[in-house]
Enzyme design. Structure first.
Site, mmCIF file in Angstrom:
data_model
loop_
_atom_site.group_PDB
_atom_site.id
_atom_site.type_symbol
_atom_site.label_atom_id
_atom_site.label_comp_id
_atom_site.label_asym_id
_atom_site.label_seq_id
_atom_site.Cartn_x
_atom_site.Cartn_y
_atom_site.Cartn_z
ATOM 1 N N ILE A 40 -4.189 -34.177 27.531
ATOM 2 C CA ILE A 40 -3.973 -33.887 26.105
ATOM 3 C C ILE A 40 -4.124 -32.400 25.783
ATOM 4 O O ILE A 40 -3.746 -31.963 24.706
ATOM 5 C CB ILE A 40 -4.888 -34.727 25.185
ATOM 6 C CG1 ILE A 40 -6.361 -34.423 25.444
ATOM 7 C CG2 ILE A 40 -4.581 -36.209 25.334
ATOM 8 C CD1 ILE A 40 -7.293 -35.028 24.412
ATOM 9 N N GLU A 105 -16.069 -32.443 33.021
ATOM 10 C CA GLU A 105 -16.339 -32.768 31.620
ATOM 11 C C GLU A 105 -16.326 -34.258 31.320
ATOM 12 O O GLU A 105 -16.822 -34.679 30.280
ATOM 13 C CB GLU A 105 -15.333 -32.051 30.722
ATOM 14 C CG GLU A 105 -15.499 -30.537 30.762
ATOM 15 C CD GLU A 105 -14.505 -29.813 29.883
ATOM 16 O OE1 GLU A 105 -13.582 -30.452 29.342
ATOM 17 O OE2 GLU A 105 -14.649 -28.595 29.743
ATOM 18 N N VAL A 106 -15.727 -35.053 32.197
ATOM 19 C CA VAL A 106 -15.693 -36.506 32.004
ATOM 20 C C VAL A 106 -16.327 -37.150 33.229
ATOM 21 O O VAL A 106 -15.953 -36.824 34.361
ATOM 22 C CB VAL A 106 -14.250 -37.022 31.803
ATOM 23 C CG1 VAL A 106 -14.237 -38.535 31.637
ATOM 24 C CG2 VAL A 106 -13.608 -36.343 30.598
ATOM 25 N N HIS A 110 -11.520 -37.887 38.494
ATOM 26 C CA HIS A 110 -10.128 -37.650 38.139
ATOM 27 C C HIS A 110 -9.610 -36.425 38.885
ATOM 28 O O HIS A 110 -10.358 -35.516 39.207
ATOM 29 C CB HIS A 110 -9.937 -37.484 36.627
ATOM 30 C CG HIS A 110 -10.766 -36.414 35.990
ATOM 31 N ND1 HIS A 110 -12.117 -36.522 35.798
ATOM 32 C CD2 HIS A 110 -10.409 -35.202 35.503
ATOM 33 C CE1 HIS A 110 -12.563 -35.429 35.194
ATOM 34 N NE2 HIS A 110 -11.554 -34.601 35.018
ATOM 35 N N HIS A 112 -6.649 -33.496 38.673
ATOM 36 C CA HIS A 112 -5.638 -32.802 37.881
ATOM 37 C C HIS A 112 -4.491 -32.440 38.818
ATOM 38 O O HIS A 112 -4.727 -31.934 39.916
ATOM 39 C CB HIS A 112 -6.188 -31.495 37.303
ATOM 40 C CG HIS A 112 -7.344 -31.656 36.390
ATOM 41 N ND1 HIS A 112 -7.228 -31.584 35.019
ATOM 42 C CD2 HIS A 112 -8.667 -31.852 36.649
ATOM 43 C CE1 HIS A 112 -8.428 -31.736 34.465
ATOM 44 N NE2 HIS A 112 -9.309 -31.901 35.439
#
Length: 125
Positions: A40, A105-106, A110, A112
Site C-alpha cells: 500500500i 514493521e509487521v 513477508h 518484498h
C-alpha cells in the site's frame, strides 16, 4: 515501529487480518501456502509483498516450524510472482526485514519484491 522477531506470533497483525479477510488487499497471487499483494506504500514501480499463510514471525521461525510443503510452496510462490510480473528479464530484488535492527514493521514473515526500475545499492548508508 519495528517489532521484536523473537516474540511469539501475534495474530492481530495486519497480515493475519488480511489472510482472514478482515482487511482488503490488491491481490496478485494466492495458493494454499502463500498470498501476494501490492504494497500500500510502494517504494518502487513494482512493490509486491508475499506472505506465507501460516503464522510465522520471521525466516528463522518459518524455517524451524513450517512443513516442507509450506517452505517449498512459499518459495515457489515468490518465484511465480516474479515470473508472472515479467520482472525476471529486467531484474528484481527480494527483501525480508527481520527484527528491530532490520526495521521489520509487521510481525508476520513477508518478502518484498521490488522491480520496475534500477534499484541502486544494497544498503543505504
Amino acid at each position: 515501529m519495528p517489532i521484536d522477531a523473537t516474540q511469539p506470533y501475534d495474530d492481530s497483525n495486519i497480515f493475519a487480518k488480511i489472510l482472514r479477510g478482515e482487511l482488503p488487499c490488491n491481490k496478485v497471487y494466492e495458493d494454499e501456502h502463500a498470498l501476494a499483494f501490492h504494497d500500500i506504500n510502494p517504494m518502487a514501480p513494482v512493490h509486491i509483498l508475499v506472505i506465507p499463510k501460516g503464522g510465522y514471525v520471521s525466516w528463522d521461525d518459518f524455517s524451524e516450524r513450517a512443513s516442507d510443503a509450506e517452505i517449498a510452496g512459499f518459495t515457489r510462490a515468490v518465484g511465480k510472482v516474479a515470473r508472472d510480473g515479467a520482472m525476471v528479464t529486467q531484474g528484481y530484488r527480494l527483501l525480508a526485514n527481520i527484527g528491530k535492527r532490520a526495521g521489520q514493521e509487521v510481525g508476520h514473515l513477508h518478502v518484498h519484491i521490488f522491480g520496475g526500475q534500477p534499484l541502486g545499492p544494497m544498503l543505504a548508508k
